[in-house]
Scaffold this motif. Sequence first.
Motif, PDB file in Angstrom:
ATOM      1  N   TYR A   1       7.729  -1.227 -13.084  1.00  0.00           N
ATOM      2  CA  TYR A   1       8.815  -0.783 -11.515  1.00  0.00           C
ATOM      3  C   TYR A   1       8.963   0.036 -10.493  1.00  0.00           C
ATOM      4  CZ  TYR A   1      11.858  -4.500 -14.530  1.00  0.00           C
ATOM      5  OH  TYR A   1      12.281  -5.995 -14.954  1.00  0.00           O
ATOM      6  N   VAL A   2       8.348  -0.155  -9.518  1.00  0.00           N
ATOM      7  CA  VAL A   2       8.274   1.401  -8.707  1.00  0.00           C
ATOM      8  C   VAL A   2       8.937   0.984  -7.406  1.00  0.00           C
ATOM      9  CG1 VAL A   2       6.429   2.094  -7.735  1.00  0.00           C
ATOM     10  CG2 VAL A   2       5.862   0.540  -8.651  1.00  0.00           C
ATOM     11  N   GLN A   3       9.792   2.149  -7.113  1.00  0.00           N
ATOM     12  CA  GLN A   3      10.628   2.667  -6.517  1.00  0.00           C
ATOM     13  C   GLN A   3      10.155   2.321  -5.424  1.00  0.00           C
ATOM     14  OE1 GLN A   3      13.304   6.145  -5.395  1.00  0.00           O
ATOM     15  NE2 GLN A   3      14.356   5.672  -7.387  1.00  0.00           N
ATOM     16  N   HIS A   4      11.078   1.211  -4.732  1.00  0.00           N
ATOM     17  CA  HIS A   4      10.217   0.934  -2.926  1.00  0.00           C
ATOM     18  C   HIS A   4      11.164   1.638  -2.003  1.00  0.00           C
ATOM     19  CE1 HIS A   4      10.002  -1.046   0.819  1.00  0.00           C
ATOM     20  NE2 HIS A   4       8.810  -0.885   0.194  1.00  0.00           N
ATOM     21  N   THR A   5      12.380   1.109  -1.386  1.00  0.00           N
ATOM     22  CA  THR A   5      13.643   1.912  -0.604  1.00  0.00           C
ATOM     23  C   THR A   5      15.217   1.810  -1.042  1.00  0.00           C
ATOM     24  OG1 THR A   5      14.064  -0.207   0.615  1.00  0.00           O
ATOM     25  CG2 THR A   5      12.166   1.611   1.347  1.00  0.00           C
ATOM     26  N   GLU A   6      16.081   2.465  -0.564  1.00  0.00           N
ATOM     27  CA  GLU A   6      17.624   2.086  -0.574  1.00  0.00           C
ATOM     28  C   GLU A   6      18.093   0.823  -1.061  1.00  0.00           C
ATOM     29  OE1 GLU A   6      19.711   5.803  -0.410  1.00  0.00           O
ATOM     30  OE2 GLU A   6      18.188   6.803  -0.187  1.00  0.00           O
ATOM     31  N   THR A   7      18.708   0.297  -0.930  1.00  0.00           N
ATOM     32  CA  THR A   7      18.995  -0.561  -0.480  1.00  0.00           C
ATOM     33  C   THR A   7      19.968  -0.181   0.614  1.00  0.00           C
ATOM     34  OG1 THR A   7      21.099  -0.925  -2.554  1.00  0.00           O
ATOM     35  CG2 THR A   7      19.235  -1.915  -3.064  1.00  0.00           C
ATOM     36  N   GLU A   8      20.220  -1.482   1.435  1.00  0.00           N
ATOM     37  CA  GLU A   8      21.081  -1.517   3.047  1.00  0.00           C
ATOM     38  C   GLU A   8      22.530  -0.720   2.316  1.00  0.00           C
ATOM     39  OE1 GLU A   8      21.012  -4.169   5.246  1.00  0.00           O
ATOM     40  OE2 GLU A   8      18.740  -4.163   4.958  1.00  0.00           O
ATOM     41  N   SER A   9      23.910  -0.149   1.927  1.00  0.00           N
ATOM     42  CA  SER A   9      25.296   0.515   1.868  1.00  0.00           C
ATOM     43  C   SER A   9      25.816  -0.824   2.150  1.00  0.00           C
ATOM     44  CB  SER A   9      25.627   1.241   2.131  1.00  0.00           C
ATOM     45  OG  SER A   9      25.230   1.815   3.587  1.00  0.00           O
ATOM     46  N   VAL A  10      26.650  -1.920   1.816  1.00  0.00           N
ATOM     47  CA  VAL A  10      27.394  -2.654   2.246  1.00  0.00           C
ATOM     48  C   VAL A  10      29.282  -1.646   1.921  1.00  0.00           C
ATOM     49  CG1 VAL A  10      28.506  -5.203   2.566  1.00  0.00           C
ATOM     50  CG2 VAL A  10      26.429  -4.560   1.350  1.00  0.00           C
ATOM     51  N   GLU A  11      29.433  -1.810   3.569  1.00  0.00           N
ATOM     52  CA  GLU A  11      30.552  -1.536   3.212  1.00  0.00           C
ATOM     53  C   GLU A  11      32.092  -2.610   2.244  1.00  0.00           C
ATOM     54  OE1 GLU A  11      32.572   0.836   6.631  1.00  0.00           O
ATOM     55  OE2 GLU A  11      31.410  -0.387   7.599  1.00  0.00           O
ATOM     56  N   ASN A  12      33.204  -1.713   1.671  1.00  0.00           N
ATOM     57  CA  ASN A  12      33.997  -3.124   0.894  1.00  0.00           C
ATOM     58  C   ASN A  12      35.035  -2.261   0.220  1.00  0.00           C
ATOM     59  OD1 ASN A  12      32.510  -5.809  -0.076  1.00  0.00           O
ATOM     60  ND2 ASN A  12      31.120  -3.847  -1.233  1.00  0.00           N
ATOM     61  N   GLY A  13      36.288  -3.230   0.734  1.00  0.00           N
ATOM     62  CA  GLY A  13      37.499  -2.002   0.531  1.00  0.00           C
ATOM     63  C   GLY A  13      38.001  -1.600   1.945  1.00  0.00           C
ATOM     64  N   TRP A  14      38.813  -0.839   1.236  1.00  0.00           N
ATOM     65  CA  TRP A  14      39.607  -0.210   2.765  1.00  0.00           C
ATOM     66  C   TRP A  14      39.239   0.557   3.125  1.00  0.00           C
ATOM     67  CZ3 TRP A  14      44.410  -2.925   3.831  1.00  0.00           C
ATOM     68  CH2 TRP A  14      45.151  -3.261   2.535  1.00  0.00           C
TER      69      TRP A  14
ATOM     70  N   THR B   1       1.403  -1.460  -0.590  1.00  0.00           N
ATOM     71  CA  THR B   1      -0.204  -0.001   0.273  1.00  0.00           C
ATOM     72  C   THR B   1       0.546   1.682  -0.400  1.00  0.00           C
ATOM     73  OG1 THR B   1      -1.658  -0.507   0.911  1.00  0.00           O
ATOM     74  CG2 THR B   1      -2.364   1.531   1.434  1.00  0.00           C
ATOM     75  N   PHE B   2       0.254   2.044  -0.832  1.00  0.00           N
ATOM     76  CA  PHE B   2       1.752   3.176  -0.793  1.00  0.00           C
ATOM     77  C   PHE B   2       0.804   4.754  -0.176  1.00  0.00           C
ATOM     78  CE2 PHE B   2       1.911   0.986  -4.862  1.00  0.00           C
ATOM     79  CZ  PHE B   2       3.470   1.044  -4.887  1.00  0.00           C
ATOM     80  N   THR B   3       2.040   5.063   0.108  1.00  0.00           N
ATOM     81  CA  THR B   3       1.637   6.872   1.219  1.00  0.00           C
ATOM     82  C   THR B   3       2.258   7.467   0.035  1.00  0.00           C
ATOM     83  OG1 THR B   3       4.190   6.203   2.131  1.00  0.00           O
ATOM     84  CG2 THR B   3       1.922   4.804   3.166  1.00  0.00           C
ATOM     85  N   GLN B   4       2.649   7.370  -0.261  1.00  0.00           N
ATOM     86  CA  GLN B   4       3.083   8.469  -1.017  1.00  0.00           C
ATOM     87  C   GLN B   4       3.350   8.049  -2.757  1.00  0.00           C
ATOM     88  OE1 GLN B   4       7.162   9.654  -0.334  1.00  0.00           O
ATOM     89  NE2 GLN B   4       7.852   7.828  -0.855  1.00  0.00           N
TER      90      GLN B   4
ATOM     91  N   TYR C   1       1.223   6.057  -8.734  1.00  0.00           N
ATOM     92  CA  TYR C   1       0.367   4.474  -7.985  1.00  0.00           C
ATOM     93  C   TYR C   1      -0.209   6.059  -6.665  1.00  0.00           C
ATOM     94  CZ  TYR C   1       0.627  -0.216  -9.288  1.00  0.00           C
ATOM     95  OH  TYR C   1       0.241  -1.624 -10.295  1.00  0.00           O
ATOM     96  N   TYR C   2      -0.900   5.987  -6.144  1.00  0.00           N
ATOM     97  CA  TYR C   2      -1.318   7.477  -4.995  1.00  0.00           C
ATOM     98  C   TYR C   2      -1.434   6.726  -3.990  1.00  0.00           C
ATOM     99  CZ  TYR C   2      -1.364  10.340  -9.672  1.00  0.00           C
ATOM    100  OH  TYR C   2      -0.647  10.998 -10.563  1.00  0.00           O
ATOM    101  N   PRO C   3      -1.430   7.581  -2.880  1.00  0.00           N
ATOM    102  CA  PRO C   3      -1.494   7.313  -1.385  1.00  0.00           C
ATOM    103  C   PRO C   3      -2.883   6.604  -1.428  1.00  0.00           C
ATOM    104  CG  PRO C   3      -0.291   9.567  -1.460  1.00  0.00           C
ATOM    105  CD  PRO C   3      -1.120   9.188  -2.760  1.00  0.00           C
ATOM    106  N   GLY C   4      -2.598   5.225  -0.465  1.00  0.00           N
ATOM    107  CA  GLY C   4      -3.713   4.773  -0.363  1.00  0.00           C
ATOM    108  C   GLY C   4      -4.516   3.776  -1.361  1.00  0.00           C
ATOM    109  N   GLU C   5      -3.418   3.751  -2.879  1.00  0.00           N
ATOM    110  CA  GLU C   5      -3.799   3.182  -3.837  1.00  0.00           C
ATOM    111  C   GLU C   5      -2.817   1.529  -3.762  1.00  0.00           C
ATOM    112  OE1 GLU C   5      -4.688   4.449  -7.374  1.00  0.00           O
ATOM    113  OE2 GLU C   5      -3.198   4.809  -7.532  1.00  0.00           O
TER     114      GLU C   5
END
Length: 369
Positions: free
Chosen positions: A242-255, A190-193, A211-215
């Motif tokens: 495709y509908v954007q949901h959330t940012e992916t969790e950042s994974v630390e890599n490298g030095w 359910t979309f909130t925005q 999509y609009y809030p409530g749909e």
Amino acid sequence: MTFFKSGVKKSRYTQLGVGLATLFVTSTFLFGGESVQADSVARGDDYPLHYKNGSVEIDQWRMYSRQCTSFAAFRLSSVNGFEIPPAYGNANEWGYRAKREGYRVDTKPEVGSIAWSTEGYYGHVAWVSNVSGDTIEIEEYNYGVREKYNRRSVKASSMTGFIHFKDLVGNDGRTGNPIRSGLASSGTHTFTQKSAIRNQPSSTAQVIDYYYPGENVSYDQIVEKDGYKWLSYLSYSGTRRYVQHTETESVENGWKKQNGIWNYRENGKLATGWKKINGSWYHFKENGAMSTGWVKDSSHWYYLKASGEMQTGWLKENGTWYYLESSGAMKSSQWFQVGGKYYYVNASGALAVNTTVDGYRVDSNGARI
């Protein structure tokens, strides 16, 4: 039943689109006269029209369209939620490259894995839509019929192997890699925005609608791409949205340097023990701290520079010369030859100078006279 943005009601398991068909089949199919019970996730010829009609010669993965590699890359992206690196090579190279890159390659087929064959000049790859013992169902392009879609059943043992980039779990098309945010891999959201519906999982892709809030939207997969998790579903026309949901969790890599101590992460995990990075060997302690100076591993001594790189060849420390082999192991209690000259190092690894060893005289540089 499932509702889509268009308002058209769809059956959960059987969908027919104009031009592009998506099939979820639970049935019996025949192969070589043999009846095989199937619980298939075969999707039919869902390959994009602009690729199948040849209007776009090179696909978005920098492969020739209407080839087996292009279709496999498309399926991995659209169904498995996995983006294969561009220009992955001819089909006969896929398994070898995937194995080098750390992906599991074996003789055990899984739904959503890539069937890989090295037969023929270029080899062949196909998407596995069902597994029943040693019999598998595969979907493919450019096999049997030139540059066309094909679905067939073969013996798993007839393949060179199976590449497990990101297999599917069960037979409902859900991806096997868990979504760490707690978002279900399929369900209703359910979309909130206000949220844009796009034709690709990219923030720069074409906006189809909103999509609009409530749909609500019923989605069947989560795709991680472009730094976001995307809700993905099939529209009434059979094309994927495709509908954007959330940012992916950042994974630390490298030095990374913390409290004056260097460590190295790969896929978020601290490196320990020996690790080859950009062609040089480094050693990391059990707590992940980069080693410097002398390190004893098993029965051998090694020396790590201040930069952490493993030393090889001649080393002078505190006025004493040592010699480290190409493996990094320090030589000790032996004669050895470098540049046509013979040298001797004692049990501590120190170079013998201005002395006699085994009846031979060595000069101030340690060379045997």
